[in-house]
Design an enzyme around this catalytic site. Sequence first.
Site, PDB file in Angstrom:
ATOM      1  N   SER A   1       0.861  -1.187   0.000  1.00 53.53           N
ATOM      2  CA  SER A   1       0.000   0.000   0.000  1.00 53.53           C
ATOM      3  C   SER A   1       0.889   1.226   0.000  1.00 53.53           C
ATOM      4  O   SER A   1       2.024   1.186   0.494  1.00 53.53           O
ATOM      5  CB  SER A   1      -0.905   0.010   1.236  1.00 53.53           C
ATOM      6  OG  SER A   1      -1.540   1.267   1.389  1.00 53.53           O
TER       7      SER A   1
ATOM      8  N   TYR B   1      -1.940  -0.201  10.530  1.00 49.16           N
ATOM      9  CA  TYR B   1      -1.931  -0.663   9.137  1.00 49.16           C
ATOM     10  C   TYR B   1      -0.615  -0.363   8.427  1.00 49.16           C
ATOM     11  O   TYR B   1      -0.016  -1.234   7.795  1.00 49.16           O
ATOM     12  CB  TYR B   1      -3.100   0.003   8.409  1.00 49.16           C
ATOM     13  CG  TYR B   1      -3.253  -0.363   6.955  1.00 49.16           C
ATOM     14  CD1 TYR B   1      -3.832  -1.582   6.587  1.00 49.16           C
ATOM     15  CD2 TYR B   1      -2.865   0.519   5.954  1.00 49.16           C
ATOM     16  CE1 TYR B   1      -3.993  -1.902   5.243  1.00 49.16           C
ATOM     17  CE2 TYR B   1      -3.035   0.201   4.610  1.00 49.16           C
ATOM     18  CZ  TYR B   1      -3.598  -1.003   4.263  1.00 49.16           C
ATOM     19  OH  TYR B   1      -3.765  -1.321   2.932  1.00 49.16           O
TER      20      TYR B   1
END
Length: 208
Positions: A109, A122
Site C-alpha cells: 500500500s 496498518y
Amino acid sequence: AGTHTPANPSLMPPSSWRARRAGLISHGARLDDPDIVECDQAMAWWRCRKVIDKERDTLHPDHVPALADMLRHVQINYVGALNMLDAVLPHFLAQALAGRPGHISLVGSVAGYRGLPQSLAYGPTKAALINLAETLYLDLHDKGIGVSIINPGFVETPLTARNQFTMPALISPEQAAAEIVKGWAQGRFEMHFPKRFTRWLKLLRLLP
C-alpha cells in the site's frame, strides 16, 4: 536444578500475583527465589500496562489502536504473507529449476511509503511487505522467479467504505485490476496507482 520458565504476566490479574507472592513469603520463600522474582516482574508488568493504557485513553482512540488490533494487522498482513511464501516458494524454486519459473506478487500500500496519520496499525505492516518484496526480488531474480509489489492508493472496497475521512483519488476495483494487469505485462517490479495520487506520496517519502 531445572531451568525456571517465567510465566506470561497477563495470565493472571495483579491481585492474583500479589496473593501468590504473599503465599510464597508465608511459606518461607526468599526474596531472590525465582518464583518471588517472577511475581515481582509480573506486578511490574501490570503497573507499566496500567500507565500505557491510561496514556492511550487520553488520546483519540482512532489514532492509537489497541495492542490486539495492531497485532491482528501484523498477523493478517505480514505473517499471512510469510505463511503463503512458506507454502509456495519450494514449488516455485522447483519449477524454476525445471525451466518453468513463476511470479510472486505481494499487495502492499502507499501507506507503507512513510508514516501517515491514522495508520499506526496498518501502515507499518505494509512497509514490511514492501521491504519483503524488495528482498525477495534480490534473492529470487537470478533464479528466474519474478517478484512484484502492488502499492495501491484508495480503492473502493467494503473496507475503505468504513473510513471516516475523504479519500483522495478513489478508484474502482476494475480500474485497480487494469493497472495490475498492465504492470505485469510491462514487467514492472512496482505497480502503484492512481499515479495522480501515488506520485505525490513518493515525493513526500523523499522529504525529511
